[in-house]
Write an enzyme that holds these catalytic residues in place. Structure first.
Site, PDB file in Angstrom:
ATOM      1  N   ASP A  21      23.987  40.480  37.989  1.00  0.00           N
ATOM      2  CA  ASP A  21      23.762  41.896  38.299  1.00  0.00           C
ATOM      3  C   ASP A  21      22.267  42.166  38.363  1.00  0.00           C
ATOM      4  O   ASP A  21      21.560  41.946  37.380  1.00  0.00           O
ATOM      5  CB  ASP A  21      24.436  42.741  37.207  1.00  0.00           C
ATOM      6  CG  ASP A  21      24.061  44.217  37.299  1.00  0.00           C
ATOM      7  OD1 ASP A  21      23.652  44.655  38.391  1.00  0.00           O
ATOM      8  OD2 ASP A  21      24.194  44.912  36.274  1.00  0.00           O
ATOM      9  N   ASP A  29      26.158  41.480  41.916  1.00  0.00           N
ATOM     10  CA  ASP A  29      25.944  41.939  43.293  1.00  0.00           C
ATOM     11  C   ASP A  29      25.397  40.817  44.178  1.00  0.00           C
ATOM     12  O   ASP A  29      25.062  39.733  43.692  1.00  0.00           O
ATOM     13  CB  ASP A  29      25.020  43.169  43.303  1.00  0.00           C
ATOM     14  CG  ASP A  29      23.774  42.951  42.446  1.00  0.00           C
ATOM     15  OD1 ASP A  29      23.110  41.913  42.657  1.00  0.00           O
ATOM     16  OD2 ASP A  29      23.489  43.780  41.561  1.00  0.00           O
ATOM     17  N   ASP A  98      36.022  35.463  51.628  1.00  0.00           N
ATOM     18  CA  ASP A  98      37.436  35.424  51.291  1.00  0.00           C
ATOM     19  C   ASP A  98      38.197  36.196  52.373  1.00  0.00           C
ATOM     20  O   ASP A  98      37.851  37.341  52.668  1.00  0.00           O
ATOM     21  CB  ASP A  98      37.637  36.095  49.921  1.00  0.00           C
ATOM     22  CG  ASP A  98      38.721  35.427  49.113  1.00  0.00           C
ATOM     23  OD1 ASP A  98      39.813  35.205  49.684  1.00  0.00           O
ATOM     24  OD2 ASP A  98      38.496  35.134  47.918  1.00  0.00           O
ATOM     25  N   ASP A 199      43.250  33.609  51.551  1.00  0.00           N
ATOM     26  CA  ASP A 199      44.008  34.074  50.394  1.00  0.00           C
ATOM     27  C   ASP A 199      45.517  34.118  50.632  1.00  0.00           C
ATOM     28  O   ASP A 199      45.971  34.626  51.674  1.00  0.00           O
ATOM     29  CB  ASP A 199      43.525  35.505  50.074  1.00  0.00           C
ATOM     30  CG  ASP A 199      44.117  36.053  48.795  1.00  0.00           C
ATOM     31  OD1 ASP A 199      43.765  35.554  47.717  1.00  0.00           O
ATOM     32  OD2 ASP A 199      44.950  36.979  48.872  1.00  0.00           O
ATOM     33  N   GLU A 258      44.410  28.849  50.451  1.00  0.00           N
ATOM     34  CA  GLU A 258      45.055  28.977  49.147  1.00  0.00           C
ATOM     35  C   GLU A 258      46.552  28.883  49.434  1.00  0.00           C
ATOM     36  O   GLU A 258      47.189  29.868  49.796  1.00  0.00           O
ATOM     37  CB  GLU A 258      44.723  30.310  48.473  1.00  0.00           C
ATOM     38  CG  GLU A 258      45.244  30.337  47.038  1.00  0.00           C
ATOM     39  CD  GLU A 258      45.525  31.731  46.493  1.00  0.00           C
ATOM     40  OE1 GLU A 258      45.535  31.883  45.266  1.00  0.00           O
ATOM     41  OE2 GLU A 258      45.766  32.662  47.277  1.00  0.00           O
ATOM     42  N   HIS A 330      39.190  31.783  39.796  1.00  0.00           N
ATOM     43  CA  HIS A 330      39.228  33.137  39.217  1.00  0.00           C
ATOM     44  C   HIS A 330      40.633  33.583  38.838  1.00  0.00           C
ATOM     45  O   HIS A 330      40.789  34.662  38.282  1.00  0.00           O
ATOM     46  CB  HIS A 330      38.626  34.120  40.219  1.00  0.00           C
ATOM     47  CG  HIS A 330      39.491  34.280  41.436  1.00  0.00           C
ATOM     48  ND1 HIS A 330      39.706  33.251  42.335  1.00  0.00           N
ATOM     49  CD2 HIS A 330      40.238  35.307  41.872  1.00  0.00           C
ATOM     50  CE1 HIS A 330      40.533  33.657  43.270  1.00  0.00           C
ATOM     51  NE2 HIS A 330      40.885  34.891  43.024  1.00  0.00           N
ATOM     52  N   ASP A 331      41.647  32.783  39.182  1.00  0.00           N
ATOM     53  CA  ASP A 331      43.033  33.139  38.832  1.00  0.00           C
ATOM     54  C   ASP A 331      43.561  32.302  37.679  1.00  0.00           C
ATOM     55  O   ASP A 331      44.736  32.404  37.320  1.00  0.00           O
ATOM     56  CB  ASP A 331      43.966  32.883  40.020  1.00  0.00           C
ATOM     57  CG  ASP A 331      43.766  33.849  41.161  1.00  0.00           C
ATOM     58  OD1 ASP A 331      43.306  34.977  40.903  1.00  0.00           O
ATOM     59  OD2 ASP A 331      44.085  33.468  42.300  1.00  0.00           O
TER      60      ASP A 331
HETATM   61  O1  TEU Z   1      46.281  34.664  44.624  1.00  0.00           O
HETATM   62  C1  TEU Z   1      47.556  34.370  45.144  1.00  0.00           C
HETATM   63  C2  TEU Z   1      48.593  34.152  44.144  1.00  0.00           C
HETATM   64  O2  TEU Z   1      49.669  33.708  44.501  1.00  0.00           O
HETATM   65  C3  TEU Z   1      48.346  34.599  42.746  1.00  0.00           C
HETATM   66  O3  TEU Z   1      49.359  35.471  42.407  1.00  0.00           O
HETATM   67  C4  TEU Z   1      48.350  33.482  41.789  1.00  0.00           C
HETATM   68  O4  TEU Z   1      49.577  32.814  41.817  1.00  0.00           O
HETATM   69  C5  TEU Z   1      48.149  34.056  40.410  1.00  0.00           C
HETATM   70  O5  TEU Z   1      46.946  34.782  40.421  1.00  0.00           O
HETATM   71  C6  TEU Z   1      48.040  32.990  39.359  1.00  0.00           C
HETATM   72  O6  TEU Z   1      47.862  33.600  38.126  1.00  0.00           O
HETATM   73  C7  TEU Z   1      45.386  35.318  45.472  1.00  0.00           C
HETATM   74  C8  TEU Z   1      44.082  35.612  44.774  1.00  0.00           C
HETATM   75  O7  TEU Z   1      43.445  34.415  44.443  1.00  0.00           O
HETATM   76  C9  TEU Z   1      44.328  36.500  43.608  1.00  0.00           C
HETATM   77  O8  TEU Z   1      43.161  36.756  42.881  1.00  0.00           O
HETATM   78  C10 TEU Z   1      44.906  37.787  44.126  1.00  0.00           C
HETATM   79  O9  TEU Z   1      45.296  38.584  43.044  1.00  0.00           O
HETATM   80  C11 TEU Z   1      46.119  37.539  45.016  1.00  0.00           C
HETATM   81  O10 TEU Z   1      45.910  36.518  45.977  1.00  0.00           O
HETATM   82  C12 TEU Z   1      46.416  38.769  45.816  1.00  0.00           C
HETATM   83  O11 TEU Z   1      45.427  38.954  46.790  1.00  0.00           O
END
Ligand code: TEU
Length: 569
Positions: A21, A29, A98, A199, A258, A330-331
């Site tokens: 930031d 940012d 993305d 995505d 993805e 990030h997921d």
């Molecule tokens: O994630 C796709 C997805 O299938 C997610 O639900 C994933 O299985 C889950 O986050 C696992 O915990 C993408 C993005 O990477 C995610 O950040 C978004 O929330 C999602 O698409 C919707 O755009």
């Protein structure tokens, strides 16, 4: 397999909100990304993927886009984005954005117009479906919990959202909509983007008609996971090859999909020489052990299972294409907290994990902070959680009868917020991420784990990642590491990740002792060089006998092999 410019590169994911930031807003940012390009260059990064920074109401952290042609003021301006692309180019780095086109935000102009005219043109950009006997068209459960159907106010229709209700699904069956999306992608590529991370793309094809695809419920809520319908949704290839031919090919764009839930026999269509994408993420490890009941019931992967997953993916892709190898994003929780038993977590074991991930065949990725060994966040209470997915899974766990403490423990392990905490730049307040109040709590371990400390130390994880990347690019070894065949060694030895990378006239052997006890190994032929070692020394009784300490990992160059033999003492 055709060779491509990106095969020998190293890629890095930036989650802009949590990276750096520069304004004191507490939110990262684009100026912050620009400021840190030299840091990434020093590490050896070539390709950068930015998680979404388009205008968004942030119901799902920017994965709900309300304008595809702009930058969210929280992250900066379009000029900042253009500067970032230009500054990256100067450093021979490539920027990916993305591409979130399975859905947009309910605040996007298209959806707002659709609401105004539920039988009009824009409603056809989405799935506006008539109620069936006064009910939603079917019983699919959204990825974030609850029905995928939401009533359209003032009508007897429902609209479809596979994710949050503020993320209405776009109707890819509509040719006009597809052309609008392609136009937008070209607009970005014209700005000089190298390509996209794509995505949730498997979801763009639905099993239709909706009412036909009711399934037996898989939980007490009477709903069924929406992934069930993917098995019956045929024909996604028509959309993906159209997008490839009309957008990606003319620009020679680099794309990483993805992609979950494909049939293994279809890999060639996705990442073969004429695949829909350049590459796709390997999620075998991250999805292993998932329970249909929810996170609270999911199995925590063991080192041996991790190995089996990696090897299965290596075998699957060996003649087809390049998978993208990750340990986190990030997921997902932090890779080091997931794939290393908690009691064994150390800089040495973290280096072992990075060695394995980077020496497998495929495109290696680092998610921001992985190069420092950033760890999961110890959540003190569910109130600290921001992520919609985690909040839903907490509810699921509570509904299943877990106590508050048990539910928190269960979801803490998998929470998406683990990896979303601010980047740990230094040991000053807020870890040098912001001069203000960070939007998400900084992991309290920042005084110990931070970039400043690690950059100053030769034996840090950061320095080790640098060495790994440098080895992958070393003129004498790059060809073998990038293109050499993967072949397991002593595969049945539990908690040993050992494999060859065999190139033209060169054999490398990666040995990773994925446990705390040491072990002695007999090599199939003498080793000539130790190319990398996560500990100061390697105990070798002879040039064919080595003793690995707990969590020791080495990359050896072997004298040329005639044949491979298993052996252990
Ligand atoms: O994630 C796709 C997805 O299938 C997610 O639900 C994933 O299985 C889950 O986050 C696992 O915990 C993408 C993005 O990477 C995610 O950040 C978004 O929330 C999602 O698409 C919707 O755009």
């Amino acid at each position: 397999m055709q060779k491509k410019w990106w095969h020998g590169k190293t890629a890095y994911q930036i989650y802009p909100k949590s990276f750096r930031d520069t304004t004191g807003s507490g939110v990262g940012d684009l100026r912050g990304v620009i400021q840190k390009l030299d840091y990434l260059k020093e590490l050896g990064i070539d390709i950068i993927w930015l998680s979404p920074c388009y205008p968004s109401p942030m119901a799902d952290q920017g994965y709900d886009i309300s304008d595809y042609y702009a930058i969210d003021p929280r992250f900066g301006t379009m000029e900042d984005m253009e500067t970032l692309i230009a500054e990256a180019k100067k450093r021979e780095m490539y920027v990916l954005m993305d591409l979130v086109v399975n859905h947009c935000s309910d605040e996007h102009e298209w959806f707002q117009k659709a609401l105004q005219e539920p039988d009009g043109k824009y409603a056809k950009y989405f799935y506006f479906e008539d109620a069936v006997d006064g009910h939603a068209p079917n019983n699919w459960r959204s990825y974030f919990g609850g029905s995928v159907w939401e009533p359209v106010p003032g009508t007897d229709k429902y609209y479809l959202h596979l994710f949050h209700k503020k993320q209405p699904d776009l109707n890819w069956e509509n040719r006009e909509l597809r052309q609008k999306l392609y136009q937008m992608m070209r607009w970005w590529l014209d700005k000089g983007l190298a390509g996209f991370r794509i995505d949730a793309i498997i979801n763009i094809k639905k099993a239709l008609p909706f009412a036909k695809y009711n399934y037996p419920a898989d939980r007490d809520d009477g709903l069924v996971a929406v992934t069930r319908m993917l098995k019956d949704a045929v024909g996604i290839g028509d959309f993906l090859s159209e997008m490839r031919d009309q957008v990606f090919k003319p620009y020679d764009a680099f794309t990483v999909g993805e992609v979950f839930n494909i049939k293994e026999s279809e890999l060639e269509h996705f990442i073969g020489d004429n695949g829909y994408f350049s590459t796709m993420f390997d999620f075998r490890e991250t999805t292993f052990g998932e329970s249909p009941k929810g996170w609270y019931d999911s199995h925590h992967i063991t080192p041996e299972e991790f190995k089996r997953c990696c090897y299965a993916s290596q075998r699957l892709a060996r003649h087809t294409g390049f998978l993208s190898n990750i340990i986190e994003n990030h997921d997902e929780p932090r890779g080091v907290s997931r794939y290393i038993p908690a009691q064994d977590l150390s800089e040495t074991s973290k280096k072992l994990l990075s060695t394995v991930s980077f020496m497998l065949r495929g495109l290696p990725w680092i998610y921001q902070g992985q190069e420092l060994g950033m760890e999961n966040l110890p959540f003190a209470s569910i109130d600290e959680v921001d992520d919609v997915n985690t909040l839903d899974e907490y509810k699921v766990a509570r509904d299943a009868g877990l106590s508050e403490t048990e539910a928190l423990t269960a979801v803490s392990f998998f929470s998406r917020d683990n990896a979303r905490t601010p980047f740990q730049w230094d040991d000053s307040g807020s870890a040098g991420f912001t001069a203000g109040t960070p939007w998400l709590r900084v992991n309290p371990n920042y005084t110990r784990i931070n970039a400043k400390e690690q950059k100053s130390r030769k034996d840090s994880l950061f320095s080790y990642y640098k060495a790994l990347i440098a080895l992958r690019k070393h003129p004498a070894y790059a060809d073998t590491i990038v293109y050499g065949a993967f072949e397991p060694f002593m595969e049945d030895n539990e908690n040993l990740m050992a494999f060859f990378r065999k190139g033209d006239g060169q054999t490398l052997l990666v040995l990773a002792n994925y446990r705390k006890e040491s072990r002695t190994l007999t090599l199939p032929s003498p080793y000539r060089n130790v190319l990398l070692n996560n500990l100061g020394s390697l105990v070798s009784e002879s040039d064919t006998h080595v003793t690995l300490k707990g969590y020791q990992a080495v990359v050896l160059e072997l004298a040329q092999l005639q044949h491979t033999e298993d052996g252990q003492s």
